[in-house]
Structures are given as C-alpha cells and as structure tokens.
Design an enzyme around this catalytic site. Structure first.
Site, mmCIF file in Angstrom:
data_model
loop_
_atom_site.group_PDB
_atom_site.id
_atom_site.type_symbol
_atom_site.label_atom_id
_atom_site.label_comp_id
_atom_site.label_asym_id
_atom_site.label_seq_id
_atom_site.Cartn_x
_atom_site.Cartn_y
_atom_site.Cartn_z
ATOM 1 N N GLY A 72 8.414 6.279 6.588
ATOM 2 C CA GLY A 72 6.928 6.164 6.327
ATOM 3 C C GLY A 72 6.291 5.634 7.705
ATOM 4 C CB ILE B 293 2.234 -0.147 6.036
ATOM 5 C CG1 ILE B 293 1.449 -0.602 5.038
ATOM 6 C CG2 ILE B 293 3.488 -1.482 5.939
ATOM 7 C CD1 ILE B 293 1.689 -0.531 3.593
ATOM 8 N N GLY B 294 3.664 1.472 8.237
ATOM 9 C CA GLY B 294 5.161 1.640 9.081
ATOM 10 C C GLY B 294 4.854 1.307 10.598
ATOM 11 N NE ARG C 192 -4.579 0.461 -5.437
ATOM 12 C CZ ARG C 192 -5.018 -0.370 -6.030
ATOM 13 N NH1 ARG C 192 -5.903 -0.297 -6.927
ATOM 14 N NH2 ARG C 192 -4.896 -1.598 -5.305
ATOM 15 N NE ARG D 143 -1.385 -2.396 -6.131
ATOM 16 C CZ ARG D 143 -2.333 -3.474 -6.582
ATOM 17 N NH1 ARG D 143 -2.729 -3.393 -7.606
ATOM 18 N NH2 ARG D 143 -3.127 -4.116 -5.649
ATOM 19 C CG HIS E 60 1.920 -4.966 -6.418
ATOM 20 N ND1 HIS E 60 1.312 -5.982 -5.803
ATOM 21 C CD2 HIS E 60 1.548 -3.849 -5.675
ATOM 22 C CE1 HIS E 60 0.399 -5.508 -4.898
ATOM 23 N NE2 HIS E 60 0.667 -4.161 -4.737
HETATM 24 P P1 A3D Z 1 -0.128 5.737 5.171
HETATM 25 O O1 A3D Z 1 -0.826 5.184 6.225
HETATM 26 O O2 A3D Z 1 -0.722 6.940 4.514
HETATM 27 O O3 A3D Z 1 1.385 6.129 5.399
HETATM 28 C C1 A3D Z 1 2.405 6.759 4.610
HETATM 29 C C2 A3D Z 1 3.199 7.616 5.405
HETATM 30 O O4 A3D Z 1 4.155 8.234 4.466
HETATM 31 C C3 A3D Z 1 2.455 8.833 6.114
HETATM 32 O O5 A3D Z 1 2.767 8.699 7.516
HETATM 33 C C4 A3D Z 1 3.224 9.913 5.595
HETATM 34 O O6 A3D Z 1 3.555 11.203 6.301
HETATM 35 C C5 A3D Z 1 4.423 9.385 5.076
HETATM 36 N N1 A3D Z 1 5.321 10.471 4.111
HETATM 37 C C6 A3D Z 1 4.465 11.040 2.883
HETATM 38 N N2 A3D Z 1 5.591 11.601 2.352
HETATM 39 C C7 A3D Z 1 6.900 11.386 2.934
HETATM 40 C C8 A3D Z 1 8.131 11.748 2.763
HETATM 41 N N3 A3D Z 1 8.470 12.671 1.673
HETATM 42 N N4 A3D Z 1 9.004 11.230 3.695
HETATM 43 C C9 A3D Z 1 8.860 10.396 4.660
HETATM 44 N N5 A3D Z 1 7.559 10.002 4.709
HETATM 45 C C10 A3D Z 1 6.474 10.509 4.205
HETATM 46 O O7 A3D Z 1 0.137 4.535 3.991
HETATM 47 P P2 A3D Z 1 0.364 2.820 4.019
HETATM 48 O O8 A3D Z 1 1.231 2.880 5.210
HETATM 49 O O9 A3D Z 1 -0.929 2.218 4.300
HETATM 50 O O10 A3D Z 1 0.922 2.567 2.572
HETATM 51 C C11 A3D Z 1 2.188 3.118 2.184
HETATM 52 C C12 A3D Z 1 2.719 2.880 0.948
HETATM 53 O O11 A3D Z 1 2.563 1.524 0.656
HETATM 54 C C13 A3D Z 1 1.679 3.381 -0.162
HETATM 55 O O12 A3D Z 1 2.338 3.898 -1.338
HETATM 56 C C14 A3D Z 1 0.729 2.224 -0.724
HETATM 57 O O13 A3D Z 1 0.176 2.326 -1.919
HETATM 58 C C15 A3D Z 1 1.637 1.248 -0.338
HETATM 59 N N6 A3D Z 1 1.388 -0.313 -0.283
HETATM 60 C C16 A3D Z 1 1.986 -1.265 -0.972
HETATM 61 C C17 A3D Z 1 1.472 -2.471 -0.811
HETATM 62 C C18 A3D Z 1 2.047 -3.565 -1.548
HETATM 63 O O14 A3D Z 1 1.944 -4.754 -1.684
HETATM 64 C C19 A3D Z 1 3.451 -3.124 -2.708
HETATM 65 C C20 A3D Z 1 0.439 -2.722 -0.173
HETATM 66 C C21 A3D Z 1 -0.304 -1.808 0.601
HETATM 67 C C22 A3D Z 1 0.189 -0.471 0.532
#
Ligand code: A3D
Length: 327
Positions: free
Chosen positions: A13, A17-18, A86, A92, A179
């Site tokens: 991902g 975040i990634g 979200r 969540r 969480h």
């Molecule tokens: P975002 O910037 O949308 O990045 C998610 C990435 O996942 C995108 O680049 C997508 O293309 C990729 N993706 C989607 N499907 C697939 C797949 N099948 N295989 C590989 N990659 C894929 O999101 P983000 O980086 O902001 O957040 C990522 C996740 O973390 C989400 O589920 C959030 O809800 C979660 N999150 C968790 C916390 C915690 O504290 C636990 C905090 C913030 C976000």
C-alpha cells in the site's frame, strides 16, 4: 569480511501512509525498502522520488517500487497499509468488507514471498484486519501484530501536553482496547515524568476536582474520536503523518531488538480475561516481534471500558462472512 546484511522492509500500500513511511524509514536509515501497490506507477513514482532525496538526506539504501509480490523476497518486516480509508461520517467498521478482501490477497502474497517476515498491520478496522492477516498467512501470532495503540497513546499525550502547556516528550500516556471509538485511555497511568496528570489538572484548576475531572473526560473523549476529527477536516482521507511515525516506532523496536513496552494489537490467550482475539494491550516488542504481553490489574472502571471495547472487536470479527480457520 562478508557483506553485513541490512534490513529489508516491505510496505504494502503506497498511499499516504505508505509513502511517508517509506521516506522516513530511509531517512532514518532503517533498511532497504520495497513499496508495493495494486495501482501501477504509484509505488514506482514514489520510489524514484524518495531515491532522489537520498543525496540530501544522506542515505545509501535501495528503494524499489513494484506491482509484483515476488519483489518481497527476503523481507524482514512487512507493513500493510493497503486498503480504503474512511470518509466523513464513516466508522472504521464500515471498511470491514472491502478491506477484508484486500487483506486476503495481500496475506497470500506475503505468505508466498516473505514467509519468514514479521507483519505490522495498519489497515482498518485494525483489530479485525490483524486477525484476518494472521489467519490467512498462518504465521505465528507473535509475528503478526497491529499498529494502533502507539498512535492512540501519542494522541492522548498530545492533547494532555496542549492542556498543560508542557512538552509532549515528557508525557506518558497509554491507550488500550480495540482501535475504535470505545478504545480505553488509561487515565490512572497518564503522567508527566511520574507526576499524575490528574493531580496537575487539579492544581491548574485550583483544587476544583470536578472541573479537573471534566477536563480529563474531554481529553479522553477527544483521544477516542481523534481519528474521526482528522477525517472530518481532511474530507478525502485519514491521518497519515502520525500513523507513519507510530509504525516507525514499532519497526525500530523489532529491527533494533529494543524490547520497548508499547500498546499494540496482539493475540490474547487469556491475558486480561480474553481468549483468542487480537486487541490492544501493553506489549514488549523486540527482535521476536510481540515477545511478551504485560498484564496489570485494571480497576473496576477500566475493566468495564476494556471489556466493552473487546466486545466491539469480537462482534466485528464474528460478523465476518468468511472467517477462515475460525480461532
Ligand atoms: P491511502 O492513501 O488511500 O492508501 C491506500 C493504498 O492502498 C492506495 O495506494 C491503494 O491503491 C492501495 N491498495 C488498495 N487495494 C490494494 C491491494 N489490493 N493491494 C495493494 N494495495 C492496495 O490510505 P492511507 O495510507 O491513508 O491509509 C491506509 C489504511 O490505514 C486505511 O485502511 C486506513 O483506514 C488505515 N489507517 C489506520 C490507522 C491506525 O491507526 C490503525 C491510522 C490511519 C489510517
């Protein structure tokens, strides 16, 4: 002398975040990075961009952007940030079905190409996604953990610091449980280098205990809803800087065998009265992943809140359509 190996960290991902995580992991010189995403070009573009920061940030690491799980080969740590986020008004738990499917695919890729790795899950709903990841990979429980408690504890500490006008670095704060909005900030443990926050609030409000309690209740509530507060403001995504920093804390603890105590979503086998579920608890994190779950005696109020939070996690996990090899 042979080549001394360095860590390889895979990030599944390459979204908000990634990308930030990959950048900070390299600037802190933690290891070589593989950025994976399902979207073509996104991880490749980010890896070129981060690589071009290497000269100014003074690191000599390899960053690979890919859409092929085979590039995960040899990874020591895999972080899963793949999935939907979200939007305002969503909980969540609303992400559970879409992210469950993603978790299956991702876990299978990790199992095939990085079978000896440690996994830190970040995708929401966190505790359910860690559960699925462990079930789909079949990895030992101590090697699959979730990041949430470090972030929730950091948020609690931040709000306390703002209220007291004291550096956040001197604040200890602990948040346990699932969480979700029923997470459990442990008020009794909140302190500023040992001095209880409750006492400092009472002093600040000149002995008015009921006002001090009201302020603490507000800090607790803001912590519980902090993720949603950011979602509401951003409108098109969720928090990403602080989640990335919190993940780094966990990666460093594993790579450097730090044996730090932090909240993480870990598999409970009777601790705190919970059997067979992943929930946020105090853990010692080191080279073996979750090396120990540290129990303590909760008071009545904490236990009620914790049990309620665990019940919410259990309900969500038990509602999954296809729970493979149910625990
Ligand atoms: P975002 O910037 O949308 O990045 C998610 C990435 O996942 C995108 O680049 C997508 O293309 C990729 N993706 C989607 N499907 C697939 C797949 N099948 N295989 C590989 N990659 C894929 O999101 P983000 O980086 O902001 O957040 C990522 C996740 O973390 C989400 O589920 C959030 O809800 C979660 N999150 C968790 C916390 C915690 O504290 C636990 C905090 C913030 C976000």
């Amino acid at each position: 002398m042979g080549r001394i190996g360095r860590a390889k960290i895979a990030i599944i991902g390459s979204g908000n975040i990634g990308g930030i995580l990959a950048y900070h992991a390299t600037s802190r010189k933690l290891g070589d990075i593989v950025l994976y995403d399902i979207v073509e070009g996104r991880p490749q573009g980010k890896s070129i961009d981060i690589s071009a920061a290497a000269r100014e940030d003074e690191f000599d690491l390899r960053i690979v952007g890919t859409n092929d799980y085979a590039d995960l080969k040899g990874s020591n740590i895999v972080v899963i940030t793949a999935g939907a986020t979200r939007r305002p008004g969503m909980s969540r738990s609303d992400l559970v079905h879409i992210n469950s499917k993603i978790m299956k695919e991702v876990s299978e890729g990790i199992k095939k190409f990085a079978p000896n790795s440690y996994i830190i899950v970040v995708s929401n709903p966190l505790d359910a996604m860690v559960t699925l990841c462990q079930r789909y990979t079949g990895f030992p429980h101590h090697k699959v953990m979730g990041m949430a408690g470090v972030l929730d504890s950091a948020r609690f500490a931040t709000f306390i610091a703002w209220e007291l006008g004291i550096s956040v670095r001197d604040i200890n704060a602990t948040v346990l449980g699932g969480h979700g909005d029923s997470m459990v900030p442990i008020v009794r443990f909140a302190n500023v280098n040992g001095i209880p926050v409750t006492e400092l609030l009472e002093r600040k409000y000149k002995g008015d205990k009921s006002h001090a309690k009201k302020v603490m209740d507000q800090l607790v509530e803001r912590t519980q809803t902090a993720g949603g507060e950011v979602v509401k403001l951003l409108k098109d995504g969720s928090a990403f800087f602080s989640p990335a920093s919190s993940i780094l804390t966990m990666i460093e603890a594993i790579i450097q065998d730090q044996k730090r105590l932090m909240s993480a979503s870990a598999y409970l086998t009777g601790q705190f009265g919970v059997y067979g579920y992943y929930v946020g608890v105090p853990c010692i994190i080191g080279a073996e992943g979750v090396e120990q779950i540290v129990e303590f005696t909760m008071n009545e109020e904490e236990k009620i809140m914790f049990d309620k939070s665990v019940a919410a996690v259990q309900e969500l996990i038990n509602s999954l359509n296809d729970p493979p090899n149910a625990a």
